[in-house]
Design a protein around this motif. Structure first.
Motif, PDB file in Angstrom:
ATOM      1  N   THR A  28     -40.951  30.137 -12.425  1.00  0.00           N
ATOM      2  CA  THR A  28     -42.281  30.321 -13.319  1.00  0.00           C
ATOM      3  C   THR A  28     -41.847  29.527 -14.513  1.00  0.00           C
ATOM      4  O   THR A  28     -42.794  28.785 -15.008  1.00  0.00           O
ATOM      5  CB  THR A  28     -42.505  31.677 -13.783  1.00  0.00           C
ATOM      6  OG1 THR A  28     -42.877  32.297 -12.283  1.00  0.00           O
ATOM      7  CG2 THR A  28     -43.635  31.866 -14.580  1.00  0.00           C
ATOM      8  N   LYS A  29     -40.733  29.545 -14.935  1.00  0.00           N
ATOM      9  CA  LYS A  29     -40.123  28.525 -16.127  1.00  0.00           C
ATOM     10  C   LYS A  29     -40.672  27.344 -16.037  1.00  0.00           C
ATOM     11  O   LYS A  29     -41.125  26.557 -16.859  1.00  0.00           O
ATOM     12  CB  LYS A  29     -39.029  29.041 -16.456  1.00  0.00           C
ATOM     13  CG  LYS A  29     -38.321  28.131 -17.763  1.00  0.00           C
ATOM     14  CD  LYS A  29     -37.070  28.434 -18.215  1.00  0.00           C
ATOM     15  CE  LYS A  29     -36.427  27.570 -19.264  1.00  0.00           C
ATOM     16  NZ  LYS A  29     -35.031  28.011 -19.379  1.00  0.00           N
ATOM     17  N   LYS A  46     -44.184  26.640 -16.148  1.00  0.00           N
ATOM     18  CA  LYS A  46     -44.691  26.419 -17.563  1.00  0.00           C
ATOM     19  C   LYS A  46     -44.463  25.068 -18.229  1.00  0.00           C
ATOM     20  O   LYS A  46     -45.310  24.542 -18.875  1.00  0.00           O
ATOM     21  CB  LYS A  46     -44.298  27.564 -18.210  1.00  0.00           C
ATOM     22  CG  LYS A  46     -44.645  28.733 -17.912  1.00  0.00           C
ATOM     23  CD  LYS A  46     -43.973  29.989 -18.767  1.00  0.00           C
ATOM     24  CE  LYS A  46     -44.569  31.474 -18.680  1.00  0.00           C
ATOM     25  NZ  LYS A  46     -43.722  32.373 -19.761  1.00  0.00           N
ATOM     26  N   VAL A  51     -50.135  30.152 -16.533  1.00  0.00           N
ATOM     27  CA  VAL A  51     -49.594  31.346 -16.063  1.00  0.00           C
ATOM     28  C   VAL A  51     -50.608  32.343 -16.414  1.00  0.00           C
ATOM     29  O   VAL A  51     -51.067  32.475 -17.486  1.00  0.00           O
ATOM     30  CB  VAL A  51     -48.237  31.768 -16.761  1.00  0.00           C
ATOM     31  CG1 VAL A  51     -47.700  33.105 -15.997  1.00  0.00           C
ATOM     32  CG2 VAL A  51     -47.277  30.536 -16.439  1.00  0.00           C
TER      33      VAL A  51
END
Length: 298
Positions: A113-114, A117, A123
């Motif tokens: 997820t990081k 981004k 997100v």
């Protein structure tokens, strides 16, 4: 321009059609597969197919997505994957970004997820919220959306995406995003992908084995059947759900499975075997093909 697109299960029809349309517009097979899979990932209606934003949540109520892409261009092979990805609906696009822009080949959980981004993916907060959309009982079905494509430049791509089995343990990873298991591609031979019970499939590396057999000269259909037969033999009667599709660089395709029947979770239609979708440049629309169970034990 000649092309071939093959998808797992009847619900891949829209993804196959989108992939083929992109190839007709001279996009690369990698672009085409990504866009085709995106069509399903972002549509909540496909949740019962264990794919995308409407997919079943884990035992803590969170949606965790697994996806991967692998492409073969001559001697060059590229691979990227994400597992237990939260908050980003187009998981296969994040997997492609890993393939092309990350020094690693696979990212998982909060790290995935990081990275998403950092690459500019939005997100969605609603996908990060825990909720219970099912009971705590085991949910049947192990479907994975898999798309294979060969384009006019004789490049091949394999892509997969899944929300994973319902009520899975947080962080669980099945076969889908693992190279050689859920998918594989080799620009000298072709590509394959699998769907089914991922906790069992990942012990057999079926996609790699199918591609290796094609590299040795086997036709896609014969390669798929040989791998399924070998899995069946090794299971000693305790067979599990596994389906394989494959394409070679001659734009030939094949499929095999252990299924006697399968019911489309969207329509309720029952099939006597494993249904998959094919679209070639000589077809006017995608066609559903049926692979009957092969019970040969040798």
């Amino acid at each position: 321009m000649p092309f071939l697109v093959v998808g797992t299960w009847t619900f891949s029809r829209e993804a196959v059609a989108t992939t083929a349309h992109c190839l007709q517009q001279n996009l690369s097979c990698t672009d085409a597969v990504e866009r085709g899979i995106n069509q399903i990932e972002v549509d909540e209606a496909y949740g019962p197919c264990v794919v995308g934003v409407g997919g079943f949540r884990n035992s803590d109520g969170y949606l965790e997505l697994d996806a991967a892409m692998m492409e073969g261009r001559g001697l060059r092979t590229q691979f990227g994957a994400v597992t237990a990805l939260q908050g980003v609906p187009r998981a296969v696009s994040v997997a492609r970004a890993v393939m092309e822009k990350c020094s690693h080949n696979m990212l998982t959980g909060s790290g995935a997820t990081k990275f998403a981004k950092e690459q500019g993916f939005a997100v969605e907060d609603n996908l990060l919220t825990a909720k219970s959309n099912q009971t705590k009982q085991s949910i049947p079905g192990h479907d994975t959306l898999g798309i294979l494509a060969v384009d006019g430049q004789n490049h091949v791509c394999s892509g997969v995406s899944t929300s994973g089995s319902g009520n899975k343990h947080p962080g669980r990873v099945g076969d889908s995003a693992l190279p050689g298991n859920g998918l594989y591609a080799d620009g000298e031979a072709g590509a394959a992908c699998c769907s089914g019970d991922g906790d069992q499939i990942l012990m057999y590396c079926p996609s790699f084995r199918v591609v290796l057999l094609m590299k040795e000269g086997k036709q896609p259909q014969a390669a798929c059947e040989e791998v399924i037969n070998d899995i069946r033999r090794k299971c000693d009667g305790q067979i599990f759900e596994v389906a394989i599709i494959a394409v070679n660089m001659k734009s030939e395709y094949g499929a095999a499975s252990t299924l006697d029947t399968w019911t489309d979770p969207l329509t309720g239609q029952q099939f006597a075997g494993f249904p998959y979708v094919v679209y070639t440049d000589v077809m006017s629309e995608p066609e559903i093909k049926l692979s009957k169970t092969n019970r040969k034990d040798s």
